[in-house]
Design a protein around this motif. Structure first.
Motif, PDB file in Angstrom:
ATOM      1  N   PRO A  56       0.797  -1.240   0.000  1.00  0.00           N
ATOM      2  CA  PRO A  56       0.000   0.000   0.000  1.00  0.00           C
ATOM      3  C   PRO A  56       0.820   1.276   0.000  1.00  0.00           C
ATOM      4  N   SER A  57       2.142   1.210   0.231  1.00  0.00           N
ATOM      5  CA  SER A  57       2.961   2.415   0.250  1.00  0.00           C
ATOM      6  C   SER A  57       4.374   2.070  -0.178  1.00  0.00           C
ATOM      7  N   ALA A  58       5.144   3.100  -0.546  1.00  0.00           N
ATOM      8  CA  ALA A  58       6.529   2.883  -0.947  1.00  0.00           C
ATOM      9  C   ALA A  58       7.357   2.346   0.214  1.00  0.00           C
ATOM     10  N   SER A  59       7.086   2.825   1.429  1.00  0.00           N
ATOM     11  CA  SER A  59       7.839   2.346   2.584  1.00  0.00           C
ATOM     12  C   SER A  59       7.522   0.886   2.886  1.00  0.00           C
ATOM     13  N   ALA A  60       6.255   0.500   2.736  1.00  0.00           N
ATOM     14  CA  ALA A  60       5.892  -0.903   2.941  1.00  0.00           C
ATOM     15  C   ALA A  60       6.558  -1.784   1.894  1.00  0.00           C
ATOM     16  N   ALA A  61       6.605  -1.302   0.657  1.00  0.00           N
ATOM     17  CA  ALA A  61       7.262  -2.068  -0.403  1.00  0.00           C
ATOM     18  C   ALA A  61       8.747  -2.237  -0.102  1.00  0.00           C
TER      19      ALA A  61
ATOM     20  N   ALA B 200       2.495   6.199  12.717  1.00  0.00           N
ATOM     21  CA  ALA B 200       1.846   5.911  11.434  1.00  0.00           C
ATOM     22  C   ALA B 200       2.566   4.815  10.656  1.00  0.00           C
ATOM     23  N   SER B 201       3.839   4.604  10.954  1.00  0.00           N
ATOM     24  CA  SER B 201       4.616   3.608  10.206  1.00  0.00           C
ATOM     25  C   SER B 201       4.253   2.179  10.579  1.00  0.00           C
ATOM     26  N   ARG B 202       3.429   1.991  11.599  1.00  0.00           N
ATOM     27  CA  ARG B 202       3.041   0.628  11.984  1.00  0.00           C
ATOM     28  C   ARG B 202       2.230  -0.053  10.875  1.00  0.00           C
ATOM     29  N   ALA B 203       1.700   0.735   9.950  1.00  0.00           N
ATOM     30  CA  ALA B 203       0.994   0.145   8.808  1.00  0.00           C
ATOM     31  C   ALA B 203       1.941  -0.669   7.934  1.00  0.00           C
ATOM     32  N   GLU B 204       3.231  -0.382   7.991  1.00  0.00           N
ATOM     33  CA  GLU B 204       4.193  -1.092   7.142  1.00  0.00           C
ATOM     34  C   GLU B 204       4.478  -2.510   7.641  1.00  0.00           C
TER      35      GLU B 204
END
Length: 646
Positions: free
Chosen positions: A261-266, A285-289
């Motif tokens: 869902p995001s560049a950081s998650a990728a 907010a970074s816990r989504a990664e």
């Protein structure tokens, strides 16, 4: 102020033992009581054990009384020194220093009571006890090792005649371990230069924990085998497809990253595809990664679980996962994971039956708990350690996550997902040393000044009980008061007393508590479980905890319970509240750090009020005092492993 940092309510002890005891307690609660067939067989040994313990308590109480110490210390002495505590104390009165809360002057008085004029300041037994005691005090401040000069200075302040001889003796007998290592941060100018060295001392348990932790990290990395693509133009056969499901290859990982869902998650998914050990950093907010990684790993057919520090962290992470049911079930708390009450279970060799393990809130792991975790991780497992490097470190000794990042021992993925809103903007600025004024159109951030601690208490309780619920619609139960320490003019004791008087006045008929009181229970150092008192009787206080479970705190466990309207920030880590009132009293100003302010302000979800009586100490702390330094050995050990690998 001495109570500022690290907010520990429990006596010094071995963290690994505390976690193991907690795990065993959880396990035993879930067992059925023995049936009639075994009750008789177990009764006799149990009765004999009780008789032996009663005799040990009686004998120990007599020795304590003879030395002028309270006989009530007998239970603690038998717990610390075993059933031979009486004989141990007779032979070495300074062994009383190993009991919780005992100080050197009290141990000296006890020794004089037993030995009379023979109890001199240079007694070898005194020296043998003082060195470990000093190191235990430093462990309470977060140090897993201490430079030898600092220990020598401490011994001289305690009037030990020959500090050097005492240090040599404790190292020889193995109670303390000595290490010589290069000064951290030094860079040699040429190959011929001898780097400056330092000698540090460490308690055996902490030295072994850091060595074990480093070995575990290296083992995980060295046993990792990434998945490979199956050759063949016509595509993999059925057998190869099964292997790929168990160990997905680069193409499968890349497809998962592309769907993130995001560049950081990728970026996180790609890092985990190639590495056994990955560090991930970022704010709330970074816990989504990690949530995206967990979902992707499960989608690749891997046994993947995530562990958080608190039940609230578990629930918030599960809420970020797809609503598939099975994925959400693969999130637990770290105590539950290590206890085996939740999680994947254990393989035959005792390791966690996992392919991927994500550990959030990693900065909160001290070296002993981290070593326990690494011992449970199987060879070849992908381990992801995620956390906010700006937050407070562990309550126990060490700075595991910070040392891992500093050692650059593994890939690190830094999140680029910002924390949103005025509170997120404020906290982000603090993280880089800037205390900014932020626009807060919905009163997300409010700053109130107070002239002293007494006024700070009054304003904080007014915000808790009236202003925030009335103006913002946040119930009292969802607002917390945070302060640097337990003591002082506006510490937790003063704030909780004022909050109780306002919200739930009563005589404290159950050991200082009444039904309806808001409380926190600390079963082990660094672990805090909020709840409220339901009732009490002879068996103890009956609590309902924040996760809905019920617990009875016995009279013997009462020291682990405090009122919970106000907490130290160390007690609050791993949790967030809709409303937070951060209290900065004047007498705590010297102990403020950027790390403390960042963590305190970041506990707020919707609203942050700051009751400010610290003057210029607040902006100075944010700009000039990043964190309280800790002396550790993990970074040096990892560097040694890296040199040996090359």
């Amino acid at each position: 102020m001495s109570d500022v940092d690290p907010g520990r309510d429990n006596a010094p002890g071995q963290r690994a033992d505390a976690v193991a005891a907690l795990a065993e307690a959880i396990r035993v609660v879930g067992q059925q009581p023995p049936g009639p067939d075994t009750a008789g067989a177990e009764a006799a040994p149990a009765a004999a054990a009780d008789e032996h313990r009663a005799e040990a308590l009686r004998a120990t109480g007599e020795v304590l009384t003879a030395g002028g110490a309270p006989a009530e210390f007998a239970a603690a002495a038998v717990t610390a020194l075993g059933e031979g505590a009486a004989e141990t104390l007779k032979a070495d009165p300074w062994a009383v220093l190993s009991l919780p809360g005992v100080r050197p002057e009290q141990a000296d008085g006890f020794a004089r009571g037993l030995l009379g004029s023979e109890a001199g300041p240079g007694d070898p037994r005194r020296a043998q006890a003082l060195v470990p005691w000093l190191l235990e005090q430093e462990a309470l401040r977060g140090h897993s090792a201490v430079e030898i000069g600092e220990v020598a200075t401490g011994l001289e302040k305690l009037a030990l005649p020959d500090a050097a001889a005492a240090l040599q003796e404790v190292v020889v007998d193995g109670r303390v371990m000595a290490f010589q290592e290069e000064l951290p941060g030094h860079r040699s100018t040429s190959e011929e230069d001898e780097p400056p060295m330092r000698t540090v001392l460490a308690l055996e348990r902490l030295a072994l924990a850091e060595e074990s932790l480093a070995d575990g990290l290296v083992r995980v990395m060295s046993t990792f085998v990434p998945g490979e693509e199956e050759p063949g133009e016509d595509g993999p056969g059925e057998e190869a497809a099964e292997e790929e499901a168990a160990a997905p290859g680069p193409a499968a990982w890349e497809a998962a990253a592309a769907a993130a869902p995001s560049a950081s998650a990728a970026a996180l998914i790609r890092a985990v595809a190639d590495s056994a050990l990955v560090a991930h950093t970022g704010g709330e907010a970074s816990r989504a990664e990690p949530a995206a990684l967990l979902s992707a790993a499960q989608g690749l057919g891997l046994r993947a679980w995530a562990a958080t520090w608190t039940d609230q962290g578990r629930d918030s992470l599960a809420a970020l996962l797809p609503d598939s049911g099975s994925t959400a079930a693969q999130v637990t708390t770290l105590p539950e994971l290590l206890a085996g009450t939740a999680g994947p279970g254990r393989a035959e060799d005792g390791s966690l039956a996992l392919d991927v393990l994500l550990v959030l809130d990693a900065p909160l792991l001290d070296v002993e708990l981290a070593a326990t975790l690494l011992e449970a991780v199987a060879d070849g497992t992908r381990l992801v350690l995620s956390g906010d490097p700006g937050q407070l470190w562990s309550a126990g000794p060490g700075r595991f996550f910070a040392d891992l990042l500093a050692a650059k021992a593994c890939p690190t993925v830094a999140s680029r997902t910002p924390d949103f809103g005025p509170i997120g903007e404020l906290v982000s600025g603090i993280g880089i040393g800037e205390l900014q004024t932020v626009e807060a159109p919905e009163k997300e951030v409010v700053i109130l000044t107070a002239k002293d601690g007494g006024e700070a208490v009054h304003r904080a309780v007014q915000l808790l009980t009236d202003s925030i619920p009335r103006a913002l619609g946040i119930p009292v139960e969802q607002v917390v008061l945070l302060t640097p320490g337990h003591g002082g003019s506006a510490g937790t004791r003063a704030l909780n007393a004022a909050a109780k008087a306002r919200l739930n006045p009563g005589p404290g008929r159950f050991g200082g508590f009444d039904p309806g009181d808001r409380v926190v229970y600390s079963p082990a150092p660094g672990i805090t479980r909020p709840g409220r008192v339901l009732d009490g009787d002879a068996s103890g206080l009956h609590l309902e905890l924040s996760d809905g479970t019920r617990l009875t705190v016995t009279p013997a466990q009462a020291s682990r319970l405090r009122h919970g309207w106000a907490l130290t920030v160390h007690q609050a880590v791993g949790r967030r509240w809709p409303g937070v009132v951060a209290v900065l009293p004047d007498d705590a100003a010297a102990g403020l750090t950027r790390q403390w302010v960042y963590t305190a302000f970041g506990r707020a979800e919707r609203h942050l009020s700051v009751v400010h009586a610290a003057g210029q100490a607040l902006p100075q702390a944010v700009a000039e005092r990043p964190a309280r330094p800790r002396t550790t050995r993990l970074r040096a050990i990892l560097a040694e492993h890296g040199e040996q690998a090359h």
